[in-house]
Motif scaffolding. Structure first.
Motif, PDB file in Angstrom:
ATOM      1  N   LYS A 278      56.146  33.121  40.418  1.00 50.40           N
ATOM      2  CA  LYS A 278      55.168  33.363  39.366  1.00 50.40           C
ATOM      3  C   LYS A 278      53.983  34.183  39.867  1.00 50.40           C
ATOM      4  N   LYS A 279      53.761  34.155  41.171  1.00 50.06           N
ATOM      5  CA  LYS A 279      52.702  34.943  41.791  1.00 50.06           C
ATOM      6  C   LYS A 279      53.295  35.679  42.994  1.00 50.06           C
ATOM      7  N   SER A 280      52.616  36.709  43.395  1.00 46.10           N
ATOM      8  CA  SER A 280      53.152  37.579  44.440  1.00 46.10           C
ATOM      9  C   SER A 280      53.045  36.918  45.809  1.00 46.10           C
ATOM     10  N   LEU A 281      53.880  37.386  46.706  1.00 42.68           N
ATOM     11  CA  LEU A 281      53.881  36.958  48.097  1.00 42.68           C
ATOM     12  C   LEU A 281      53.802  38.195  48.989  1.00 42.68           C
ATOM     13  N   TYR A 282      53.381  37.985  50.211  1.00 43.03           N
ATOM     14  CA  TYR A 282      53.370  39.075  51.174  1.00 43.03           C
ATOM     15  C   TYR A 282      54.803  39.534  51.428  1.00 43.03           C
ATOM     16  N   GLY A 283      54.985  40.830  51.446  1.00 40.84           N
ATOM     17  CA  GLY A 283      56.300  41.406  51.664  1.00 40.84           C
ATOM     18  C   GLY A 283      56.931  41.983  50.424  1.00 40.84           C
ATOM     19  N   LEU A 284      56.495  41.568  49.246  1.00 37.41           N
ATOM     20  CA  LEU A 284      57.012  42.145  48.017  1.00 37.41           C
ATOM     21  C   LEU A 284      56.510  43.586  47.852  1.00 37.41           C
ATOM     22  N   LYS A 285      57.346  44.431  47.273  1.00 34.30           N
ATOM     23  CA  LYS A 285      56.960  45.822  47.096  1.00 34.30           C
ATOM     24  C   LYS A 285      55.784  45.978  46.145  1.00 34.30           C
ATOM     25  N   GLN A 286      55.705  45.112  45.140  1.00 33.53           N
ATOM     26  CA  GLN A 286      54.640  45.233  44.157  1.00 33.53           C
ATOM     27  C   GLN A 286      53.449  44.335  44.463  1.00 33.53           C
ATOM     28  N   ALA A 287      53.412  43.692  45.637  1.00 33.95           N
ATOM     29  CA  ALA A 287      52.318  42.777  45.955  1.00 33.95           C
ATOM     30  C   ALA A 287      50.957  43.483  46.002  1.00 33.95           C
ATOM     31  N   PRO A 288      50.792  44.642  46.676  1.00 33.29           N
ATOM     32  CA  PRO A 288      49.470  45.303  46.651  1.00 33.29           C
ATOM     33  C   PRO A 288      49.023  45.710  45.258  1.00 33.29           C
ATOM     34  N   ARG A 289      49.950  46.196  44.438  1.00 38.11           N
ATOM     35  CA  ARG A 289      49.578  46.606  43.095  1.00 38.11           C
ATOM     36  C   ARG A 289      49.211  45.405  42.234  1.00 38.11           C
ATOM     37  N   ALA A 290      49.926  44.283  42.392  1.00 39.73           N
ATOM     38  CA  ALA A 290      49.605  43.088  41.608  1.00 39.73           C
ATOM     39  C   ALA A 290      48.217  42.558  41.964  1.00 39.73           C
ATOM     40  N   TRP A 291      47.866  42.563  43.264  1.00 38.91           N
ATOM     41  CA  TRP A 291      46.531  42.106  43.669  1.00 38.91           C
ATOM     42  C   TRP A 291      45.450  43.045  43.135  1.00 38.91           C
ATOM     43  N   TYR A 292      45.692  44.353  43.217  1.00 39.99           N
ATOM     44  CA  TYR A 292      44.698  45.307  42.722  1.00 39.99           C
ATOM     45  C   TYR A 292      44.472  45.130  41.225  1.00 39.99           C
ATOM     46  N   GLN A 293      45.534  44.924  40.462  1.00 43.52           N
ATOM     47  CA  GLN A 293      45.379  44.765  39.010  1.00 43.52           C
ATOM     48  C   GLN A 293      44.665  43.470  38.684  1.00 43.52           C
ATOM     49  N   ARG A 294      44.954  42.394  39.434  1.00 47.60           N
ATOM     50  CA  ARG A 294      44.284  41.113  39.181  1.00 47.60           C
ATOM     51  C   ARG A 294      42.791  41.221  39.481  1.00 47.60           C
ATOM     52  N   PHE A 295      42.435  41.875  40.575  1.00 46.20           N
ATOM     53  CA  PHE A 295      41.023  42.015  40.930  1.00 46.20           C
ATOM     54  C   PHE A 295      40.305  42.917  39.929  1.00 46.20           C
ATOM     55  N   THR A 296      40.942  43.987  39.519  1.00 50.86           N
ATOM     56  CA  THR A 296      40.319  44.918  38.568  1.00 50.86           C
ATOM     57  C   THR A 296      40.049  44.233  37.231  1.00 50.86           C
ATOM     58  N   ASP A 297      40.999  43.484  36.731  1.00 51.57           N
ATOM     59  CA  ASP A 297      40.815  42.800  35.448  1.00 51.57           C
ATOM     60  C   ASP A 297      39.646  41.816  35.498  1.00 51.57           C
ATOM     61  N   PHE A 298      39.486  41.167  36.653  1.00 50.06           N
ATOM     62  CA  PHE A 298      38.409  40.164  36.738  1.00 50.06           C
ATOM     63  C   PHE A 298      37.035  40.819  36.814  1.00 50.06           C
ATOM     64  N   VAL A 299      36.860  41.849  37.671  1.00 48.51           N
ATOM     65  CA  VAL A 299      35.527  42.442  37.821  1.00 48.51           C
ATOM     66  C   VAL A 299      35.114  43.194  36.558  1.00 48.51           C
ATOM     67  N   LEU A 300      36.078  43.694  35.800  1.00 51.66           N
ATOM     68  CA  LEU A 300      35.709  44.341  34.536  1.00 51.66           C
ATOM     69  C   LEU A 300      35.149  43.334  33.545  1.00 51.66           C
ATOM     70  N   LEU A 301      35.643  42.087  33.596  1.00 52.15           N
ATOM     71  CA  LEU A 301      35.089  41.045  32.734  1.00 52.15           C
ATOM     72  C   LEU A 301      33.687  40.626  33.153  1.00 52.15           C
ATOM     73  N   GLN A 302      33.310  40.899  34.403  1.00 58.66           N
ATOM     74  CA  GLN A 302      31.988  40.515  34.896  1.00 58.66           C
ATOM     75  C   GLN A 302      30.928  41.580  34.648  1.00 58.66           C
ATOM     76  N   GLY A 303      31.267  42.652  33.966  1.00 57.70           N
ATOM     77  CA  GLY A 303      30.278  43.679  33.642  1.00 57.70           C
ATOM     78  C   GLY A 303      30.400  44.938  34.468  1.00 57.70           C
ATOM     79  N   PHE A 304      31.350  45.018  35.410  1.00 56.48           N
ATOM     80  CA  PHE A 304      31.533  46.241  36.186  1.00 56.48           C
ATOM     81  C   PHE A 304      32.283  47.278  35.358  1.00 56.48           C
ATOM     82  N   LYS A 305      32.100  48.544  35.735  1.00 57.38           N
ATOM     83  CA  LYS A 305      32.842  49.639  35.148  1.00 57.38           C
ATOM     84  C   LYS A 305      33.608  50.362  36.245  1.00 57.38           C
ATOM     85  N   GLN A 306      34.849  50.680  35.947  1.00 62.40           N
ATOM     86  CA  GLN A 306      35.681  51.371  36.915  1.00 62.40           C
ATOM     87  C   GLN A 306      35.414  52.862  36.860  1.00 62.40           C
ATOM     88  N   SER A 307      35.207  53.465  38.017  1.00 63.75           N
ATOM     89  CA  SER A 307      34.921  54.894  38.076  1.00 63.75           C
ATOM     90  C   SER A 307      36.160  55.685  37.673  1.00 63.75           C
TER      91      SER A 307
END
Length: 590
Positions: A278-307
């Motif tokens: 249900k969540k990514s593990l180290y070694g998966l091909k999509q693990a870096p992209r899944a972490w980046y998308q999870r972090f981006t979604d959260f900081v955008l909710l906190q008032g940040f804007k993506q450049s």
């Protein structure tokens, strides 16, 4: 006793008999002299020590017989000595000459201490280590309690995070295997911190379109890091470094991925079930992209804007509260307008992720950051030493330049190099070293063009770069506050410099104030028919970089009131000044 004491040495029946040497005339009033190595002067000590008898079958020597020098010419010579004292109380307290009335022999031996020569003392560590070695397999790791505890902690953390659920095995499932990775975690002083066991997936068995999709994950560009650090220094903002524990475990998977149960931790009730992630593990091909998308979604909710110019840069701007956040996989740089805003952002991030504040920026992506007042120095000193060590060139002599000024190397200039893997590994390491070393950009670009088929001459060129680094390990990038926000660039190109394809190589560097932001050395994609055409292609590259930097500064609320000027050095020794406008609209080149 009034007469001299004499002793005749008995022959040894076990040794061959030889004719004794003739005696030399000797006066009892003259000291003995030797033609060989000088001997210490015999003297009467406070107590009579034991005597050494070289012949085990000869009768023991008299305790009052003085030891004679082992000179061959005097081995059978009897000498007269004064009678020794009758009791220890009557023994003299100072040394006397072997013959009364004669001067002591001159000492000609010199020691190292006389010339102030000393050898360093090597202190050996006699304490035995108690570190349990890294196991070679999970079966071996289950026996030592240290590794078993590390594996249990890792498995418990994954279960607590609800990383997977057990489902029955189906024939049409693409099941990937998992592996245990073991490592010793050491502190900065070299002591053992903990035993680390990590469960990773083998992403090589994943199939695109079945259990993985897009795998690309953006990372921040070096020029963006230099720009943000320059702006923070100019505004005297605090620059902090953040770290995320188990970053990839926070990513949510959109694809359906099945994995075998971890070895040693199979469910006793459902041993034939498999894990549906249900969540990514180290070694998966999509693990870096899944972490980046999870972090981006959260900081955008906190008032940040993506450049829009830099996807890994997040900007927070509300009134006077301004903050910049840079993301490079799981390493984060955060600079804020005030400490209050910093604490508020940290509380928000820590509540969602396992986030740690590492304090002021000191070590980022292998780069050592030294802050002195309002200035900052970026250095790859440790990384450069590691490259030299990997190349087994610790004792090599440094050179003054990273590249030979002679003719350029071609693809078939010499015989193929016998170890292409080592060449590619060192060339890639040098390529990352250009993050803070623009002085080796051109030399590294030249050797990287031949990574597919390196030759011996290419290997010698690579070793020359390492020899140059050997003498310049303390070089780095210096950043200071920029009094005015203005861009300045320089560009140049060589015409038909490549001996194989006759393509040109162009390079540029861009400054913000006195700080170097961006630089490049790259072979042009097509052949230029003249030197002017090669220069104009180089101009197009630097104009593209300047337009990107100007748009990025606009997103950071930094309005450029002056046009960007750069210098182009032509082959005909002419210098042209070109102006790029980009204040309130599209960038236009005049």
């Amino acid at each position: 006793m009034t007469g001299p004491i004499t002793q005749t040495k008995q022959p040894n029946p076990l040794l061959p008999q030889t004719t004794p040497l003739p005696r030399l005339p000797h006066s009892p009033t003259q000291p003995l002299t030797y033609s060989g190595r000088p001997r210490p002067t015999p003297h009467a000590g406070p107590t009579a020590g034991p005597t050494f008898n070289p012949d085990p079958l000869a009768p023991p020597a008299s305790p009052i017989q003085p030891t004679t020098p082992s000179c061959p010419a005097h081995s059978t010579q009897a000498h007269n000595f004064p009678d020794p004292p009758s009791s220890p109380a009557q023994q003299p307290t100072t040394s006397t000459a072997p013959h009364s009335g004669s001067p002591p022999p001159t000492r000609t031996m010199r020691t190292r201490a006389m010339d102030d020569i000393s050898k360093p003392k090597h202190h050996f560590n006699l304490h035995t280590t108690t570190i349990v070695p890294i196991p070679k397999s999970p079966q071996v790791a289950l026996s030592p309690p240290e590794w078993l505890t590390a594996m249990t902690n890792e498995f418990s953390a994954l279960i607590k995070n609800e990383t997977w659920e057990l489902v029955p095995h189906q024939p049409d499932m693409n099941i990937i295997r998992c592996m245990w990775i073991f490592k010793h975690k050491f502190r900065s002083d070299g002591s053992l911190e903990r035993y680390k066991a990590r469960l990773v997936c083998d992403g090589r068995s994943q199939q695109v379109g079945i259990d993985c999709g897009d795998t690309f994950s953006p990372v921040v560009k070096p020029a963006t890091i230099h720009l943000i650090l320059t702006l923070a220094l100019s505004r005297s903002w605090a620059i902090n470094q953040l770290d995320v524990t188990y970053a990839f475990l926070h990513g949510n998977l959109e694809e359906t991925v099945y994995m075998h149960q971890p070895m040693g931790f199979r469910d006793s009730q459902f041993p034939g079930h498999v894990c549906k992630l249900k969540k990514s593990l180290y070694g998966l091909k999509q693990a870096p992209r899944a972490w980046y998308q999870r972090f981006t979604d959260f900081v955008l909710l906190q008032g940040f804007k993506q450049s829009k110019s830099e996807n890994s840069l997040f900007i927070y701007h509300h009134g006077q509260d301004t903050a910049y956040l840079l993301l490079y996989v799981d390493d984060i740089i955060l600079t804020t307008f005030s400490d209050t805003l910093h604490r508020r952002i940290m509380n928000s991030l820590s509540g969602e992720f396992a986030m740690k504040d590492l304090g002021p920026l000191s070590h980022f992506l292998g780069i050592s950051v030294t802050r002195t007042g309002d200035n900052m120095f970026l250095s790859h000193h440790s990384y450069a030493k590691d490259i030299i060590r990997r190349a087994a060139m610790d004792s090599c002599k440094p050179v003054a330049t990273p590249v030979d000024t002679g003719s350029k190397l071609g693809a078939n200039s010499s015989a193929p190099f016998h170890d292409p893997t080592t060449y590619r590994s060192l060339a890639g390491a040098l390529q990352y070293l250009t993050f803070t070393r623009p002085d080796i950009s051109y030399a590294v670009q030249q050797i990287c063009m031949h990574m597919h088929s390196p030759s011996n001459d290419h290997w010698h060129a690579l070793k020359r770069i390492i020899r140059y680094i050997q003498g310049t390990t303390d070089y780095g990038l210096y950043l200071n506050p920029a009094p005015t926000i203005s861009l300045r660039a320089y560009t140049d190109a060589d015409w038909a410099g490549c001996p194989d394809t006759r393509r040109s190589t162009s390079g540029y560097c861009v400054y913000l104030g006195d700080n170097l932001l961006s630089w490049s050395s790259k072979r042009q994609p097509s052949v230029s028919r003249s030197s002017a055409e090669a220069e104009y292609r180089g101009v197009a590259n630097v104009v593209s970089e300047i337009c990107w930097l100007r748009n990025l500064l606009l997103e950071l609320n930094q309005l450029l009131l002056k046009a960007t000027s750069f210098t182009v050095t032509m082959s005909a020794q002419f210098i042209y000044r070109v102006t790029v406008f980009g204040i309130s609209g599209p960038n236009i080149l005049n």
